[in-house]
Motif scaffolding. Structure first.
Motif, short mmCIF file in Angstrom:
data_model
loop_
_atom_site.label_atom_id
_atom_site.label_comp_id
_atom_site.label_asym_id
_atom_site.label_seq_id
_atom_site.Cartn_x
_atom_site.Cartn_y
_atom_site.Cartn_z
N UNK A 86 0.81 -1.21 0.00
CA UNK A 86 0.00 0.00 0.00
C UNK A 86 0.85 1.26 0.00
N UNK A 87 1.92 1.27 0.79
CA UNK A 87 2.69 2.49 1.00
C UNK A 87 4.02 2.51 0.25
N UNK A 88 4.24 1.50 -0.60
CA UNK A 88 5.49 1.43 -1.36
C UNK A 88 6.70 1.59 -0.43
N UNK A 89 6.72 0.75 0.62
CA UNK A 89 7.71 0.89 1.68
C UNK A 89 8.44 -0.44 1.92
N UNK A 90 9.35 -0.40 2.88
CA UNK A 90 10.03 -1.61 3.35
C UNK A 90 9.91 -1.60 4.88
N UNK A 91 8.69 -1.81 5.35
CA UNK A 91 8.36 -1.59 6.75
C UNK A 91 9.04 -2.58 7.68
N UNK A 92 9.39 -2.10 8.87
CA UNK A 92 9.88 -2.92 9.96
C UNK A 92 9.02 -2.67 11.19
N UNK A 93 9.52 -3.05 12.36
CA UNK A 93 8.78 -2.87 13.61
C UNK A 93 9.64 -2.17 14.64
N UNK A 94 8.99 -1.38 15.52
CA UNK A 94 9.64 -0.83 16.70
C UNK A 94 8.75 -1.11 17.90
N UNK A 95 9.32 -1.59 18.98
CA UNK A 95 8.60 -1.80 20.23
C UNK A 95 8.83 -0.60 21.11
N UNK A 96 7.77 0.05 21.58
CA UNK A 96 7.91 1.28 22.36
C UNK A 96 8.02 0.99 23.85
N UNK A 97 8.58 1.94 24.57
CA UNK A 97 8.66 1.96 26.04
C UNK A 97 9.52 0.84 26.62
N UNK A 98 10.44 0.29 25.84
CA UNK A 98 11.42 -0.65 26.39
C UNK A 98 12.82 -0.25 25.88
#
Length: 238
Positions: free
Chosen positions: A226-238
């Motif tokens: 959808x966004x023409x991206x190479x998405x990853x993940x981030x975990x917040x508050x750690x």
């Protein structure tokens, strides 16, 4: 003796271990089974670029050596069994349809090794990618069932092979969800992930929770389309 005396004589409780205090893995040899594929090749490149000793494994030794020569950085290529024997940590990055047979054939060579499974069981149809549910529950649990003498963990599922292989990308901006049964093993995998600039390993539970981590890749594929991206993940508050 009073209860107060007992409390005073009790041994002091050890301080809680810092979850970000991780071991030094710089001297360990990392093997990548399926290292001629996009994901395995990308991981091999990033780890070697970070100074790790890396061996690419393939069913065909010549194919592995060709891929290793193309990567440079001291990467070596070998047939899968030799790759497994010579490595301290073995990353499994083979296609899902060959996952079971590959590991079953390498049970002896992988005995005693720390195995990191990053395989995502996915199917594809005209609606896009969707998660498959292996009989064992997940690819990582299948690996654990097939490799009873290995220390199986799961990690590196949500990485873009495009970014991993792009030499112009200096840092990979993502967290790596790490799953396993023993803290000593997951700490090693977290430390290995942290060798790659921009990347961080985050403990995410035991292997029984691997299915939803593997399945999330189907969602990331939809995000990328959808966004023409190479998405990853981030975990917040750690």
């Amino acid at each position: 003796m009073t209860s107060t005396d007992s409390a005073q004589n009790a041994p002091a409780k050890a301080p809680a271990k810092d979850p970000w205090e991780l071991p030094d893995v710089s001297g360990l040899v990392v093997g990548v089974l399926g290292g001629t594929g996009d994901q395995g090749r990308g991981l091999a490149y990033r780890l070697a670029r970070a100074g790790q000793k890396v061996i690419i494994g393939s069913r065909a030794a010549e194919r592995a050596r060709t891929a290793a020569d193309e990567l440079g950085l001291g990467v070596e290529g070998a047939e899968n069994a030799e790759c497994a024997r010579r490595s301290d940590i073995v990353i499994v990055a083979v296609p899902w349809d060959g996952h079971g047979k590959t590991l079953e054939a390498l049970r002896e060579e992988l005995a005693g090794k720390l195995v990191v499974d990053c395989v995502n069981p996915l199917g594809f149809d005209k609606k896009g990618a969707y998660a498959l549910k292996p009989e064992e529950g997940s690819a990582a649990e299948q690996a654990a069932a097939l490799l009873p003498d290995s220390r199986v963990t799961a990690a590196f599922h949500h990485l873009s092979a495009v970014l991993l292989q792009d030499p112009a990308v200096e840092e990979i901006d993502t967290d790596v969800m790490v799953l396993g049964e023993k803290r000593a093993d997951t700490d090693l995998v977290q430390a290995l992930a942290a060798r790659i600039p921009g990347m961080r390993g985050v403990f995410a539970g035991r292997l029984r929770n691997a299915h939803q981590v593997e399945s999330l890749v189907a969602n990331l594929i939809s995000v990328n389309r959808r966004y023409k991206a190479h998405a990853g993940l981030r975990v917040t508050d750690v």
